[in-house]
Design an enzyme around this catalytic site. Structure first.
Site, PDB file in Angstrom:
ATOM      1  N   TYR A 333       0.782  -1.395  -0.194  1.00 31.54           N
ATOM      2  CA  TYR A 333       0.127   0.168  -0.113  1.00 31.54           C
ATOM      3  C   TYR A 333       0.917   1.189   0.001  1.00 31.54           C
ATOM      4  O   TYR A 333       0.207   2.434   0.110  1.00 31.54           O
ATOM      5  CB  TYR A 333      -0.646   0.147   1.229  1.00 31.54           C
ATOM      6  N   CYS A 360      14.179 -11.134  -1.103  1.00 30.80           N
ATOM      7  CA  CYS A 360      14.720 -11.063  -2.495  1.00 30.80           C
ATOM      8  C   CYS A 360      13.996 -10.462  -3.408  1.00 30.80           C
ATOM      9  O   CYS A 360      13.073 -11.081  -3.857  1.00 30.80           O
ATOM     10  CB  CYS A 360      15.068 -12.426  -2.733  1.00 30.80           C
TER      11      CYS A 360
END
Ligand code: LLP
Length: 430
Positions: A333, A360
Protein backbone atom coordinates in the site's frame (compact mmCIF):
# COMPACT_ATOMS: atom_id res chain seq x y z
CA UNK A 1 7.76 10.83 17.03
CA UNK A 2 5.16 10.94 19.74
CA UNK A 3 5.48 7.69 21.67
CA UNK A 4 2.15 5.90 22.06
CA UNK A 5 0.78 4.13 25.13
CA UNK A 6 3.29 3.10 27.77
CA UNK A 7 6.36 3.71 25.61
CA UNK A 8 9.10 5.96 26.89
CA UNK A 9 12.86 6.31 26.95
CA UNK A 10 14.39 4.89 30.11
CA UNK A 11 17.53 5.92 31.97
CA UNK A 12 19.64 3.50 29.95
CA UNK A 13 18.56 5.65 26.95
CA UNK A 14 16.69 2.67 25.58
CA UNK A 15 13.16 2.52 24.27
CA UNK A 16 10.86 0.95 26.81
CA UNK A 17 7.36 -0.43 26.32
CA UNK A 18 5.03 -1.86 28.95
CA UNK A 19 7.80 -1.24 31.47
CA UNK A 20 10.15 -3.55 29.53
CA UNK A 21 13.44 -2.44 28.00
CA UNK A 22 13.32 -3.27 24.29
CA UNK A 23 17.03 -4.16 24.28
CA UNK A 24 16.31 -6.82 26.90
CA UNK A 25 13.24 -8.04 25.00
CA UNK A 26 15.29 -8.46 21.83
CA UNK A 27 18.00 -10.33 23.74
CA UNK A 28 15.45 -12.60 25.41
CA UNK A 29 13.17 -13.38 22.48
CA UNK A 30 15.32 -12.65 19.42
CA UNK A 31 14.43 -10.48 16.42
CA UNK A 32 12.39 -9.65 14.46
CA UNK A 33 9.92 -9.41 17.29
CA UNK A 34 6.39 -8.07 17.47
CA UNK A 35 5.78 -6.40 20.83
CA UNK A 36 2.27 -5.44 21.92
CA UNK A 37 1.49 -2.99 24.72
CA UNK A 38 -1.25 -4.83 26.61
CA UNK A 39 -2.28 -1.79 28.61
CA UNK A 40 -2.85 0.25 25.47
CA UNK A 41 -4.81 -2.60 23.86
CA UNK A 42 -7.08 -2.72 26.89
CA UNK A 43 -7.33 1.04 27.16
CA UNK A 44 -8.42 1.30 23.51
CA UNK A 45 -11.11 -1.35 24.05
CA UNK A 46 -12.37 0.55 27.09
CA UNK A 47 -12.30 3.91 25.38
CA UNK A 48 -14.52 2.51 22.66
CA UNK A 49 -16.96 0.90 25.09
CA UNK A 50 -17.15 3.97 27.31
CA UNK A 51 -17.53 6.35 24.39
CA UNK A 52 -20.42 4.30 23.08
CA UNK A 53 -22.01 4.03 26.51
CA UNK A 54 -21.72 7.79 26.98
CA UNK A 55 -23.01 8.82 23.60
CA UNK A 56 -25.66 6.28 22.66
CA UNK A 57 -28.39 4.37 24.40
CA UNK A 58 -27.77 0.85 23.19
CA UNK A 59 -24.84 -0.59 21.32
CA UNK A 60 -21.87 -2.83 21.14
CA UNK A 61 -18.22 -2.69 20.07
CA UNK A 62 -17.11 -5.55 17.86
CA UNK A 63 -13.33 -5.93 17.47
CA UNK A 64 -12.34 -6.70 13.87
CA UNK A 65 -10.09 -9.73 14.29
CA UNK A 66 -8.46 -9.37 10.88
CA UNK A 67 -6.28 -6.57 12.28
CA UNK A 68 -4.54 -8.95 14.69
CA UNK A 69 -5.87 -12.25 15.94
CA UNK A 70 -4.20 -14.86 18.07
CA UNK A 71 -5.69 -16.70 21.03
CA UNK A 72 -4.29 -14.22 23.56
CA UNK A 73 -5.88 -11.34 21.68
CA UNK A 74 -9.24 -13.11 21.51
CA UNK A 75 -9.10 -13.67 25.29
CA UNK A 76 -8.22 -10.04 25.91
CA UNK A 77 -11.09 -8.84 23.71
CA UNK A 78 -13.48 -11.12 25.56
CA UNK A 79 -12.21 -9.99 28.96
CA UNK A 80 -12.83 -6.41 27.90
CA UNK A 81 -16.42 -7.31 27.02
CA UNK A 82 -16.26 -6.66 23.29
CA UNK A 83 -17.73 -8.81 20.55
CA UNK A 84 -15.56 -9.93 17.66
CA UNK A 85 -15.80 -9.96 13.89
CA UNK A 86 -14.31 -13.02 12.19
CA UNK A 87 -13.99 -13.40 8.42
CA UNK A 88 -12.97 -16.98 7.85
CA UNK A 89 -13.19 -20.47 9.26
CA UNK A 90 -9.65 -19.95 10.56
CA UNK A 91 -10.48 -16.80 12.49
CA UNK A 92 -13.62 -18.48 13.83
CA UNK A 93 -11.56 -21.48 14.92
CA UNK A 94 -8.98 -19.26 16.66
CA UNK A 95 -11.70 -17.38 18.54
CA UNK A 96 -13.47 -20.56 19.64
CA UNK A 97 -10.19 -22.17 20.72
CA UNK A 98 -9.59 -19.14 22.92
CA UNK A 99 -12.96 -19.79 24.57
CA UNK A 100 -14.58 -16.77 22.96
CA UNK A 101 -18.37 -17.01 23.43
CA UNK A 102 -19.78 -17.86 20.01
CA UNK A 103 -22.85 -15.70 20.51
CA UNK A 104 -20.56 -12.65 20.53
CA UNK A 105 -19.01 -13.54 17.18
CA UNK A 106 -20.01 -11.84 13.93
CA UNK A 107 -19.16 -13.85 10.86
CA UNK A 108 -18.21 -11.82 7.78
CA UNK A 109 -16.89 -12.59 4.31
CA UNK A 110 -17.84 -12.08 0.68
CA UNK A 111 -17.33 -15.71 -0.32
CA UNK A 112 -17.94 -17.93 2.65
CA UNK A 113 -17.63 -21.58 1.72
CA UNK A 114 -20.28 -24.15 2.53
CA UNK A 115 -18.04 -25.58 5.22
CA UNK A 116 -17.43 -22.13 6.73
CA UNK A 117 -21.17 -21.43 6.81
CA UNK A 118 -21.73 -24.82 8.39
CA UNK A 119 -19.04 -24.17 11.01
CA UNK A 120 -20.64 -20.81 11.77
CA UNK A 121 -24.07 -22.41 12.17
CA UNK A 122 -22.87 -25.31 14.26
CA UNK A 123 -20.85 -23.15 16.60
CA UNK A 124 -23.81 -20.82 16.99
CA UNK A 125 -22.23 -17.48 16.06
CA UNK A 126 -24.21 -14.41 17.09
CA UNK A 127 -24.70 -13.01 13.60
CA UNK A 128 -23.82 -14.06 10.10
CA UNK A 129 -23.25 -10.99 7.95
CA UNK A 130 -24.66 -12.08 4.60
CA UNK A 131 -22.96 -10.58 1.59
CA UNK A 132 -24.90 -11.82 -1.44
CA UNK A 133 -28.12 -13.44 -2.62
CA UNK A 134 -26.57 -16.86 -3.36
CA UNK A 135 -25.13 -16.88 0.15
CA UNK A 136 -28.53 -16.05 1.59
CA UNK A 137 -30.14 -18.85 -0.41
CA UNK A 138 -27.52 -21.33 0.71
CA UNK A 139 -27.88 -20.24 4.31
CA UNK A 140 -31.66 -20.67 4.16
CA UNK A 141 -31.11 -24.19 2.90
CA UNK A 142 -28.38 -25.10 5.41
CA UNK A 143 -30.37 -23.85 8.40
CA UNK A 144 -33.23 -26.16 7.43
CA UNK A 145 -30.91 -29.06 6.72
CA UNK A 146 -29.22 -28.77 10.12
CA UNK A 147 -32.35 -27.55 11.82
CA UNK A 148 -30.42 -24.60 13.25
CA UNK A 149 -31.68 -21.06 13.34
CA UNK A 150 -29.36 -18.14 12.82
CA UNK A 151 -29.53 -14.38 13.17
CA UNK A 152 -28.16 -12.26 10.39
CA UNK A 153 -27.29 -8.89 8.99
CA UNK A 154 -27.20 -7.97 5.35
CA UNK A 155 -24.13 -6.07 4.24
CA UNK A 156 -25.10 -3.01 2.24
CA UNK A 157 -22.98 -0.83 -0.04
CA UNK A 158 -23.84 2.66 1.11
CA UNK A 159 -22.23 4.25 -1.98
CA UNK A 160 -19.57 6.00 0.07
CA UNK A 161 -15.99 4.96 -0.21
CA UNK A 162 -13.36 6.49 2.02
CA UNK A 163 -9.60 6.39 2.36
CA UNK A 164 -7.12 8.15 4.58
CA UNK A 165 -7.72 11.73 3.51
CA UNK A 166 -10.44 11.41 0.98
CA UNK A 167 -13.84 9.96 0.27
CA UNK A 168 -16.12 9.59 -2.68
CA UNK A 169 -19.83 9.11 -3.00
CA UNK A 170 -20.89 6.92 -5.85
CA UNK A 171 -24.36 5.93 -6.92
CA UNK A 172 -23.37 2.52 -8.17
CA UNK A 173 -20.60 1.22 -5.98
CA UNK A 174 -18.20 -1.12 -7.78
CA UNK A 175 -17.21 -3.37 -4.91
CA UNK A 176 -17.06 -7.09 -4.37
CA UNK A 177 -18.61 -6.60 -0.94
CA UNK A 178 -22.26 -6.43 -0.08
CA UNK A 179 -25.61 -5.67 -1.68
CA UNK A 180 -26.59 -2.70 -3.77
CA UNK A 181 -29.86 -1.08 -2.62
CA UNK A 182 -32.16 -2.80 -5.10
CA UNK A 183 -30.68 -6.29 -4.56
CA UNK A 184 -30.87 -5.65 -0.86
CA UNK A 185 -34.64 -5.22 -0.99
CA UNK A 186 -34.97 -8.62 -2.64
CA UNK A 187 -32.65 -10.10 -0.01
CA UNK A 188 -34.74 -8.59 2.79
CA UNK A 189 -37.85 -10.24 1.35
CA UNK A 190 -36.12 -13.59 1.02
CA UNK A 191 -34.70 -13.38 4.54
CA UNK A 192 -38.13 -12.50 5.97
CA UNK A 193 -39.70 -15.36 4.03
CA UNK A 194 -37.12 -17.74 5.47
CA UNK A 195 -38.14 -17.11 9.08
CA UNK A 196 -37.91 -18.67 11.59
CA UNK A 197 -34.70 -20.33 10.40
CA UNK A 198 -33.29 -16.99 9.35
CA UNK A 199 -33.81 -14.07 11.65
CA UNK A 200 -32.92 -10.77 10.02
CA UNK A 201 -31.70 -8.41 12.73
CA UNK A 202 -30.48 -5.48 10.74
CA UNK A 203 -27.87 -4.10 8.38
CA UNK A 204 -24.16 -3.62 8.10
CA UNK A 205 -21.85 -1.39 6.11
CA UNK A 206 -18.13 -0.67 6.09
CA UNK A 207 -16.79 2.25 4.09
CA UNK A 208 -13.02 1.79 4.27
CA UNK A 209 -10.00 1.82 6.52
CA UNK A 210 -7.41 4.27 7.89
CA UNK A 211 -9.92 7.13 7.54
CA UNK A 212 -9.18 10.52 9.09
CA UNK A 213 -12.40 12.33 8.30
CA UNK A 214 -15.62 11.89 10.23
CA UNK A 215 -17.95 13.21 7.55
CA UNK A 216 -18.03 10.00 5.45
CA UNK A 217 -19.10 8.01 8.53
CA UNK A 218 -21.86 10.52 9.26
CA UNK A 219 -22.98 10.29 5.66
CA UNK A 220 -22.96 6.50 5.79
CA UNK A 221 -25.10 6.56 8.92
CA UNK A 222 -27.61 8.84 7.16
CA UNK A 223 -27.72 6.66 4.05
CA UNK A 224 -28.23 3.51 6.12
CA UNK A 225 -31.10 5.02 8.13
CA UNK A 226 -32.73 6.21 4.95
CA UNK A 227 -32.42 2.69 3.56
CA UNK A 228 -33.85 1.18 6.75
CA UNK A 229 -36.78 3.52 6.47
CA UNK A 230 -37.32 2.48 2.82
CA UNK A 231 -37.22 -1.16 3.87
CA UNK A 232 -39.86 -0.44 6.50
CA UNK A 233 -42.06 1.30 3.92
CA UNK A 234 -41.74 -1.51 1.37
CA UNK A 235 -41.74 -4.60 3.56
CA UNK A 236 -42.88 -3.56 7.01
CA UNK A 237 -39.60 -4.80 8.49
CA UNK A 238 -38.18 -2.54 11.21
CA UNK A 239 -34.47 -3.24 11.64
CA UNK A 240 -33.38 -3.25 15.26
CA UNK A 241 -29.61 -3.18 14.70
CA UNK A 242 -27.22 -1.13 12.60
CA UNK A 243 -23.53 -2.01 12.24
CA UNK A 244 -21.46 0.84 10.78
CA UNK A 245 -18.23 -1.19 10.45
CA UNK A 246 -14.73 0.02 11.32
CA UNK A 247 -12.25 2.33 9.67
CA UNK A 248 -10.90 4.93 12.09
CA UNK A 249 -7.33 5.83 11.13
CA UNK A 250 -4.29 5.81 13.41
CA UNK A 251 -1.03 7.72 13.64
CA UNK A 252 1.75 6.16 11.59
CA UNK A 253 3.78 9.34 11.12
CA UNK A 254 4.12 12.34 13.38
CA UNK A 255 2.02 14.56 11.13
CA UNK A 256 -0.86 12.10 11.12
CA UNK A 257 -3.68 13.49 13.16
CA UNK A 258 -6.59 11.08 13.32
CA UNK A 259 -9.73 11.94 15.28
CA UNK A 260 -9.89 10.47 18.77
CA UNK A 261 -11.83 7.29 19.45
CA UNK A 262 -14.29 9.42 21.43
CA UNK A 263 -15.02 11.88 18.65
CA UNK A 264 -15.31 9.04 16.13
CA UNK A 265 -17.93 7.28 18.27
CA UNK A 266 -19.77 10.48 19.24
CA UNK A 267 -19.99 11.62 15.64
CA UNK A 268 -21.43 8.36 14.44
CA UNK A 269 -23.81 8.19 17.39
CA UNK A 270 -25.13 11.69 16.78
CA UNK A 271 -25.44 11.10 13.03
CA UNK A 272 -27.48 7.95 13.68
CA UNK A 273 -29.68 9.76 16.19
CA UNK A 274 -30.29 12.68 13.85
CA UNK A 275 -31.03 10.43 10.88
CA UNK A 276 -33.38 8.27 12.95
CA UNK A 277 -35.26 11.37 13.98
CA UNK A 278 -35.43 12.60 10.40
CA UNK A 279 -36.79 9.28 9.22
CA UNK A 280 -38.99 8.90 12.26
CA UNK A 281 -37.33 5.55 12.82
CA UNK A 282 -36.90 3.90 16.25
CA UNK A 283 -33.26 4.16 17.40
CA UNK A 284 -31.49 0.97 16.37
CA UNK A 285 -28.85 -0.75 18.46
CA UNK A 286 -25.55 0.65 17.16
CA UNK A 287 -22.54 -1.56 16.47
CA UNK A 288 -19.03 -0.49 15.50
CA UNK A 289 -16.24 -2.75 14.28
CA UNK A 290 -12.86 -1.14 14.91
CA UNK A 291 -9.72 -3.13 14.18
CA UNK A 292 -6.69 -0.96 13.42
CA UNK A 293 -7.56 1.74 15.97
CA UNK A 294 -7.51 -0.85 18.77
CA UNK A 295 -4.26 -2.66 17.97
CA UNK A 296 -2.28 -0.49 15.54
CA UNK A 297 -0.45 1.92 17.81
CA UNK A 298 -0.14 -0.71 20.54
CA UNK A 299 2.34 -2.70 18.47
CA UNK A 300 5.97 -2.16 17.53
CA UNK A 301 8.38 -4.40 15.64
CA UNK A 302 11.98 -4.80 16.77
CA UNK A 303 14.62 -5.60 14.16
CA UNK A 304 18.36 -6.12 14.30
CA UNK A 305 20.40 -3.93 11.96
CA UNK A 306 22.64 -5.96 9.63
CA UNK A 307 24.40 -4.79 6.51
CA UNK A 308 24.72 -1.06 5.89
CA UNK A 309 25.39 -0.15 2.29
CA UNK A 310 26.31 3.28 0.97
CA UNK A 311 25.55 4.24 -2.58
CA UNK A 312 27.48 7.49 -2.82
CA UNK A 313 25.34 10.43 -3.79
CA UNK A 314 22.24 8.26 -3.83
CA UNK A 315 21.35 6.77 -0.48
CA UNK A 316 22.39 4.67 2.45
CA UNK A 317 20.61 1.34 2.86
CA UNK A 318 20.27 0.03 6.38
CA UNK A 319 19.14 -3.58 6.14
CA UNK A 320 17.26 -5.32 8.93
CA UNK A 321 16.56 -8.98 9.67
CA UNK A 322 12.86 -8.84 8.66
CA UNK A 323 10.89 -6.99 6.01
CA UNK A 324 7.94 -7.58 3.75
CA UNK A 325 7.32 -11.00 5.26
CA UNK A 326 6.48 -9.47 8.65
CA UNK A 327 5.14 -6.15 7.30
CA UNK A 328 3.76 -6.23 3.77
CA UNK A 329 2.08 -2.83 4.07
CA UNK A 330 4.83 -0.60 2.62
CA UNK A 331 5.18 -2.87 -0.42
CA UNK A 332 1.44 -3.41 -0.83
CA UNK A 333 0.00 0.00 0.00
CA UNK A 334 3.03 2.32 -0.04
CA UNK A 335 2.34 2.69 3.67
CA UNK A 336 4.73 4.93 5.63
CA UNK A 337 6.18 4.17 9.03
CA UNK A 338 8.50 5.84 11.51
CA UNK A 339 11.27 4.20 13.46
CA UNK A 340 14.02 4.86 15.96
CA UNK A 341 17.13 3.08 17.11
CA UNK A 342 15.86 1.54 20.32
CA UNK A 343 19.33 1.19 21.84
CA UNK A 344 20.15 4.83 21.04
CA UNK A 345 16.70 6.19 21.77
CA UNK A 346 17.75 9.56 23.11
CA UNK A 347 20.34 10.32 20.43
CA UNK A 348 19.44 12.99 17.93
CA UNK A 349 18.66 11.77 14.42
CA UNK A 350 21.54 12.67 12.12
CA UNK A 351 20.90 10.84 8.90
CA UNK A 352 18.17 9.98 6.46
CA UNK A 353 18.44 6.36 5.45
CA UNK A 354 16.44 3.74 3.62
CA UNK A 355 15.44 0.83 5.81
CA UNK A 356 15.54 -2.28 3.66
CA UNK A 357 14.22 -5.73 4.46
CA UNK A 358 16.03 -8.98 3.74
CA UNK A 359 13.63 -10.43 1.17
CA UNK A 360 14.82 -11.15 -2.36
CA UNK A 361 12.76 -8.36 -3.81
CA UNK A 362 13.86 -4.81 -4.61
CA UNK A 363 10.49 -3.54 -3.42
CA UNK A 364 11.19 -4.84 0.07
CA UNK A 365 11.78 -1.42 1.58
CA UNK A 366 10.26 -0.85 5.01
CA UNK A 367 10.89 2.89 5.29
CA UNK A 368 11.97 5.17 2.47
CA UNK A 369 13.33 8.12 4.45
CA UNK A 370 13.94 7.17 8.05
CA UNK A 371 15.51 9.88 10.15
CA UNK A 372 17.71 8.10 12.69
CA UNK A 373 20.97 8.47 14.62
CA UNK A 374 24.14 7.03 13.06
CA UNK A 375 23.25 3.36 12.54
CA UNK A 376 25.73 0.56 13.15
CA UNK A 377 25.54 -3.17 12.73
CA UNK A 378 23.63 -4.86 15.59
CA UNK A 379 21.71 -1.73 16.54
CA UNK A 380 18.09 -2.40 17.39
CA UNK A 381 15.53 -0.71 15.16
CA UNK A 382 11.98 -0.21 16.48
CA UNK A 383 9.27 0.44 13.90
CA UNK A 384 6.12 2.00 15.36
CA UNK A 385 2.42 1.37 14.82
CA UNK A 386 2.81 -2.18 13.53
CA UNK A 387 0.10 -3.71 15.72
CA UNK A 388 -2.51 -3.96 12.95
CA UNK A 389 -2.34 -5.86 9.66
CA UNK A 390 1.32 -6.83 10.07
CA UNK A 391 1.34 -10.13 11.95
CA UNK A 392 -2.07 -10.97 10.47
CA UNK A 393 -0.70 -10.48 6.93
CA UNK A 394 2.72 -12.03 7.55
CA UNK A 395 4.13 -14.69 5.25
CA UNK A 396 7.02 -17.13 5.06
CA UNK A 397 8.40 -15.59 1.87
CA UNK A 398 11.92 -16.88 1.21
CA UNK A 399 11.18 -19.46 3.89
CA UNK A 400 11.73 -17.00 6.67
CA UNK A 401 10.19 -18.20 9.94
CA UNK A 402 7.55 -15.80 11.22
CA UNK A 403 8.55 -13.77 14.30
CA UNK A 404 7.31 -14.29 17.83
CA UNK A 405 4.70 -12.02 19.38
CA UNK A 406 5.06 -10.87 22.98
CA UNK A 407 2.64 -8.97 25.16
CA UNK A 408 4.21 -6.59 27.65
CA UNK A 409 2.65 -5.03 30.72
CA UNK A 410 3.91 -3.58 34.02
CA UNK A 411 7.48 -4.68 33.39
CA UNK A 412 6.48 -8.26 32.52
CA UNK A 413 6.61 -9.87 29.11
CA UNK A 414 4.86 -13.01 27.94
CA UNK A 415 5.13 -14.85 24.72
CA UNK A 416 1.75 -15.19 22.99
CA UNK A 417 3.02 -16.64 19.71
CA UNK A 418 6.31 -18.50 19.67
CA UNK A 419 8.84 -17.84 16.95
CA UNK A 420 8.57 -20.28 14.07
CA UNK A 421 11.39 -22.77 13.72
CA UNK A 422 12.87 -24.18 10.55
CA UNK A 423 10.99 -27.41 11.30
CA UNK A 424 7.73 -25.47 11.17
CA UNK A 425 8.63 -24.42 7.64
CA UNK A 426 8.67 -28.00 6.40
CA UNK A 427 6.01 -29.32 8.76
CA UNK A 428 3.37 -29.40 6.01
CA UNK A 429 5.63 -30.65 3.22
CA UNK A 430 4.82 -34.23 2.16
N1 LLP B 1 -15.35 -4.42 9.46
C1 LLP B 1 -15.21 -4.87 8.21
C2 LLP B 1 -16.35 -5.50 7.54
C3 LLP B 1 -13.98 -4.75 7.53
O1 LLP B 1 -13.88 -5.17 6.29
C4 LLP B 1 -12.89 -4.16 8.20
C5 LLP B 1 -11.58 -4.03 7.55
C6 LLP B 1 -13.07 -3.72 9.53
C7 LLP B 1 -14.32 -3.86 10.12
C8 LLP B 1 -11.97 -3.11 10.34
O2 LLP B 1 -11.48 -1.94 9.81
P1 LLP B 1 -10.38 -1.07 10.58
O3 LLP B 1 -11.03 -0.50 11.81
O4 LLP B 1 -9.26 -1.97 10.94
O5 LLP B 1 -9.99 -0.04 9.61
N2 LLP B 1 -5.03 -4.70 5.18
C9 LLP B 1 -5.39 -3.30 5.10
C10 LLP B 1 -6.68 -3.02 5.83
C11 LLP B 1 -7.83 -3.84 5.31
C12 LLP B 1 -9.11 -3.57 6.06
C13 LLP B 1 -10.15 -4.54 5.67
N3 LLP B 1 -11.38 -4.44 6.38
C14 LLP B 1 -4.26 -2.47 5.66
O6 LLP B 1 -3.26 -3.05 6.10
O7 LLP B 1 -4.31 -1.25 5.61
Amino acid sequence: MKLAGTMNINNRQHLEIGGCDTVDLARKYGTPLYVMDEELLRENCRRYSNALKNSYSLGKIIYAGKAFLVRAMASLVNEEGLGMDVVSGGELYTALKAGFPSENLYFHGNNKSTSELTEALQSGVGRIVVDSLPELQELAQLTKEYNRKTSLFLRIKPGIEAHTHDYIQTGQDDSKFGFGFSDAMEAVRLALASAPYLELKGFHCHIGSQIFQLEPFRLAAGVMLKFMSDVRAKTGFVAAELDIGGGLGIRYEKDDNPPSIESFVENIASAVREAAERENFPLPELLLEPGRSITGEAGITLYRVGIIKDIPGVRRYVAVDGGMMDNIRPALYQASYEALLANKASQEPVEKVTIAGKACESGDILIENALIPQAEKDDLLAVFSTGAYCYSMASNYNRNPRPAVVFVKNGESRIVVRREKYEDLIALDE
